[in-house]
Each structure stands twice: as C-alpha cells, then as structure tokens.
Design a protein around this motif. Structure first.
Motif, PDB file in Angstrom:
ATOM      1  N   GLN A  37       0.762  -1.119   0.141  1.00 17.60           N
ATOM      2  CA  GLN A  37      -0.149   0.010   0.041  1.00 17.60           C
ATOM      3  C   GLN A  37       0.915   1.304  -0.024  1.00 17.60           C
ATOM      4  N   LEU A  38       2.113   1.249   0.804  1.00 15.34           N
ATOM      5  CA  LEU A  38       2.983   2.423   0.630  1.00 15.34           C
ATOM      6  C   LEU A  38       3.512   2.392  -0.537  1.00 15.34           C
ATOM      7  N   ALA A  39       3.885   1.463  -1.285  1.00 13.65           N
ATOM      8  CA  ALA A  39       4.237   1.560  -2.707  1.00 13.65           C
ATOM      9  C   ALA A  39       3.428   2.159  -3.709  1.00 13.65           C
ATOM     10  N   SER A  97       6.821  13.295   2.691  1.00 11.14           N
ATOM     11  CA  SER A  97       5.572  13.831   2.205  1.00 11.14           C
ATOM     12  C   SER A  97       4.435  12.930   2.743  1.00 11.14           C
ATOM     13  N   LEU A  98       4.542  11.792   3.280  1.00  5.43           N
ATOM     14  CA  LEU A  98       3.385  11.192   3.793  1.00  5.43           C
ATOM     15  C   LEU A  98       2.718  12.080   4.726  1.00  5.43           C
ATOM     16  N   THR A  99       1.525  11.744   5.116  1.00  7.31           N
ATOM     17  CA  THR A  99       0.964  12.199   6.376  1.00  7.31           C
ATOM     18  C   THR A  99       0.506  10.990   7.354  1.00  7.31           C
ATOM     19  N   LYS A 100       0.273  11.489   8.573  1.00  6.95           N
ATOM     20  CA  LYS A 100      -0.098  10.321   9.502  1.00  6.95           C
ATOM     21  C   LYS A 100      -1.326   9.851   9.210  1.00  6.95           C
ATOM     22  N   GLY A 101      -2.170  10.519   8.765  1.00  9.38           N
ATOM     23  CA  GLY A 101      -3.598  10.033   8.115  1.00  9.38           C
ATOM     24  C   GLY A 101      -3.436   9.068   7.310  1.00  9.38           C
ATOM     25  N   GLU A 102      -2.422   9.290   6.233  1.00 13.27           N
ATOM     26  CA  GLU A 102      -2.115   8.239   5.093  1.00 13.27           C
ATOM     27  C   GLU A 102      -1.642   6.926   5.750  1.00 13.27           C
ATOM     28  N   LEU A 103      -0.802   7.301   6.627  1.00 13.82           N
ATOM     29  CA  LEU A 103      -0.279   5.945   7.402  1.00 13.82           C
ATOM     30  C   LEU A 103      -1.659   5.135   8.041  1.00 13.82           C
ATOM     31  N   PHE A 104      -2.321   5.825   8.801  1.00 20.03           N
ATOM     32  CA  PHE A 104      -3.539   5.290   9.469  1.00 20.03           C
ATOM     33  C   PHE A 104      -4.519   4.456   8.437  1.00 20.03           C
ATOM     34  N   ILE A 149       0.234   1.614  17.213  1.00 22.93           N
ATOM     35  CA  ILE A 149       1.669   1.524  17.558  1.00 22.93           C
ATOM     36  C   ILE A 149       2.635   1.502  16.201  1.00 22.93           C
ATOM     37  N   LEU A 150       2.062   0.624  15.156  1.00 25.44           N
ATOM     38  CA  LEU A 150       2.675   0.592  13.857  1.00 25.44           C
ATOM     39  C   LEU A 150       2.573   2.145  13.175  1.00 25.44           C
ATOM     40  N   VAL A 151       1.348   2.711  13.260  1.00 25.96           N
ATOM     41  CA  VAL A 151       1.437   3.944  12.823  1.00 25.96           C
ATOM     42  C   VAL A 151       2.461   5.016  13.398  1.00 25.96           C
ATOM     43  N   ASN A 152       2.484   5.081  14.803  1.00 22.80           N
ATOM     44  CA  ASN A 152       3.482   5.869  15.587  1.00 22.80           C
ATOM     45  C   ASN A 152       4.781   5.497  15.384  1.00 22.80           C
ATOM     46  N   TYR A 153       5.241   4.227  14.936  1.00 24.35           N
ATOM     47  CA  TYR A 153       6.534   3.765  14.831  1.00 24.35           C
ATOM     48  C   TYR A 153       6.835   4.430  13.291  1.00 24.35           C
ATOM     49  N   MET A 154       5.902   4.235  12.387  1.00 27.01           N
ATOM     50  CA  MET A 154       6.467   4.590  11.127  1.00 27.01           C
ATOM     51  C   MET A 154       6.497   6.318  11.082  1.00 27.01           C
ATOM     52  N   GLU A 155       5.495   6.764  11.678  1.00 23.40           N
ATOM     53  CA  GLU A 155       5.529   8.461  11.866  1.00 23.40           C
ATOM     54  C   GLU A 155       6.777   8.677  12.506  1.00 23.40           C
ATOM     55  N   ARG A 163       9.840   7.331  12.854  1.00 25.12           N
ATOM     56  CA  ARG A 163      10.960   7.287  12.039  1.00 25.12           C
ATOM     57  C   ARG A 163      11.004   7.940  10.637  1.00 25.12           C
ATOM     58  N   ARG A 164       9.801   8.196  10.138  1.00 22.94           N
ATOM     59  CA  ARG A 164       9.663   9.264   8.949  1.00 22.94           C
ATOM     60  C   ARG A 164      10.168  10.511   9.232  1.00 22.94           C
ATOM     61  N   LYS A 165      10.041  11.058  10.489  1.00 20.59           N
ATOM     62  CA  LYS A 165      10.415  12.309  10.715  1.00 20.59           C
ATOM     63  C   LYS A 165      11.934  12.613  10.867  1.00 20.59           C
ATOM     64  N   VAL A 166      12.544  11.418  11.303  1.00 22.80           N
ATOM     65  CA  VAL A 166      14.007  11.725  11.352  1.00 22.80           C
ATOM     66  C   VAL A 166      15.021  10.860  10.379  1.00 22.80           C
ATOM     67  N   MET A 167      14.116  10.686   9.031  1.00 26.01           N
ATOM     68  CA  MET A 167      14.662  10.125   8.208  1.00 26.01           C
ATOM     69  C   MET A 167      16.218  10.532   7.739  1.00 26.01           C
ATOM     70  N   TYR A 168      16.393  12.028   7.668  1.00 23.39           N
ATOM     71  CA  TYR A 168      17.604  12.447   7.565  1.00 23.39           C
ATOM     72  C   TYR A 168      18.899  12.240   8.219  1.00 23.39           C
ATOM     73  N   TYR A 169      18.395  12.059   9.441  1.00 25.03           N
ATOM     74  CA  TYR A 169      19.616  11.551  10.533  1.00 25.03           C
ATOM     75  C   TYR A 169      19.848  10.180  10.314  1.00 25.03           C
ATOM     76  N   MET A 170      18.524   9.416  10.113  1.00 21.44           N
ATOM     77  CA  MET A 170      19.039   7.914   9.811  1.00 21.44           C
ATOM     78  C   MET A 170      19.863   7.820   8.747  1.00 21.44           C
ATOM     79  N   ILE A 171      19.801   8.244   7.613  1.00 24.79           N
ATOM     80  CA  ILE A 171      20.589   7.910   6.523  1.00 24.79           C
ATOM     81  C   ILE A 171      21.746   8.444   6.242  1.00 24.79           C
TER      82      ILE A 171
END
Length: 268
Positions: free
Chosen positions: A50-52, A205-212, A231-237, A239-247
């Motif tokens: 679905q994310l794809a 660019s994804l929103t939390k609503g789209e993840l839900f 919890i899955l949504v909170n987890y994705m949201e 980690r999504r916000k800190v992607m610059y740091y992660m990569i």
C-alpha cells in the motif's frame, strides 16, 4: 475481493509461498495465513504494497486474495496448508532475474530508485535486503528492452514478522545502518553530493492520516489488534520524521557524497 480460481504450484522461500491464478486473470505469489513465519508476514507485505502505491516504489502490486472451500477441496493434499479466507498476494513477475549482475542493474530504466529502496528499508527497519545471497536476492530484474528493478519479499520490515508492541517501541529510536554487497552495487548509479535528498523528501511527504489509512485496511481475519495498528503508525511516523538523521550514517560508502558531507557537514 479478488478470488483465487486455480492453484498452480509451491514456490521457494522462508514463508513457503504458492503461485495461484485469480479471477482477475493474473497470477499471484500468495503468502498464506498458515505460513511458518506467522500471520504478520501478511501484515508486513500488505503495508508495504500500500505504501508502494502512494510513493511510486517498485514493489509488485499487492492484493488481498480470498481462497474458497472449492479451491481447497480441489486440492486434497493441500488441505493441511490452505484455509478459507483472505490471504496476501503479490503480482507474479515472470522471467525475473533473481541474481542480477552489475550490467543487469545498469540497464534498468529505474535504477535511480535504488535510493528509494535504501531509504525505504532504513525507514521500516528491513533487516535483510542489503545482503547479497548466493541463491537469490530480495529483488528481481525484468528483461526485455526496458528492464526494471523490483523489490520483492517485504516480510522482514519492522525487523521481522515476529514484531510486537514491545519490540516496536524499543526499536523506534534504534537506527541500524545495514550495509552489504547489494547496496554497495547501487552506489555508482546514485552517488552524488546529496544522493538521498529527493527520496527522503518523498517519504516525508506522507501524512500520519495516510499511514492510518494503510494499516486500518488490514483484514480483521488477520487478528491484528487496534493497539498494534496504532503503534505501527506511531512507529512509522516517528521514524519518518528523522529520516535525514537515519540515512547520514552511510555516507562513508559513497565517494562523492562523503567528500561533500565532510565539506558541508550533512545532507540537509
């Protein structure tokens, strides 16, 4: 819901998938509710499919597919494996190369999406695509005049299909810098002063609503609790916000980016 009409054959893989024909005329690689890795294999695959769709990722189209009693009864030897209900299927891609060479990768019309693949795997903590296996990879390359790279087998997102509420909370702030031969083969095609900028922007660019909307379309028959979905949504949201740091941790593997990184102090 799309119906399975014909069983074709078993396929290789840890989750013991099967190839089946469905009433939309397409063949699917189906992961069953009874697969040995557990029902969360289906959950992980469904979420990624679905994310794809939203992110234009090169993941084969995924569908929830219903296996009826009629199909089960027509294959008595499989009654211990098949069960009536909704399962997960990915569109079968025929004639795919499971061990692509560097030349195969270079010919792919979407090789620049390798950056998306790496960011996607880091975002969702996919712990096995970076490994180059002797037998096959978690990607395939289609042939023809316009070959394309495809990400397959998303079962190990969320650090594997045995995830729980506790493990997601624990891993939310742990950013493993997986690196291996497969990712290394992508470097010449995507290296530059800021190779992941566009990919990170796309994911952010994804929103939390789209993840839900993604996770709450999981079939009730898969028995994932509302708390687990939240919890899955909170987890994705998170980690999504800190992607610059992660990569940023992988800049040492990119010659051009590494020099730029040292000179300018980051990728942002």
């Amino acid at each position: 819901m799309i119906q399975v009409t014909q069983y074709v054959k078993p396929l290789d893989g840890w989750s013991r998938p099967h190839l089946m024909l469905c009433d939309d005329g397409n063949f699917y690689v189906i992961k069953l509710l009874s697969n040995p890795q557990g029902v969360k294999v289906l959950v992980n695959e469904f979420i990624c499919s679905q994310l794809a769709k939203q992110l234009n990722l090169p993941i084969p189209e995924g569908k929830i597919l219903f296996i009826s009693k009629r199909v089960i009864n027509s294959h008595p030897t499989l009654k211990s494996v098949l069960q009536e209900g909704p399962h997960f299927g990915s569109r079968f891609i025929p004639s795919g190369i499971h061990q692509p060479t560097c030349l195969d990768l270079a010919r792919c019309t979407n090789i620049e999406q390798a950056a998306d693949m790496i960011v996607f795997d880091y975002w969702l903590d996919n712990n096995d695509r970076h490994v180059w296996r002797p037998a096959e990879q978690n990607l395939i390359v289609t042939g023809g005049s316009e070959p394309k790279i495809w990400m397959i087998d998303q079962a190990n997102v969320f650090n594997g299909p045995a995830w729980s509420i506790e493990s997601l909370i624990k891993k939310m702030n742990i950013f493993n810098a997986y690196w291996g031969t497969l990712y290394q083969r992508f470097v010449p095609f995507i290296d530059g002063p800021n190779p992941f900028r566009n990919s990170v922007s796309k994911f952010q660019s994804l929103t939390k609503g789209e993840l839900f909307n993604v996770v709450f379309n999981i079939p009730a028959e898969w028995n994932v609790s509302e708390q687990e979905l939240t919890i899955l949504v909170n987890y994705m949201e998170h980690r999504r916000k800190v992607m610059y740091y992660m990569i940023q941790s992988v800049h040492v593997h990119f010659p051009i980016w590494h020099v730029h990184y040292l000179k300018h102090g980051g990728i942002g």
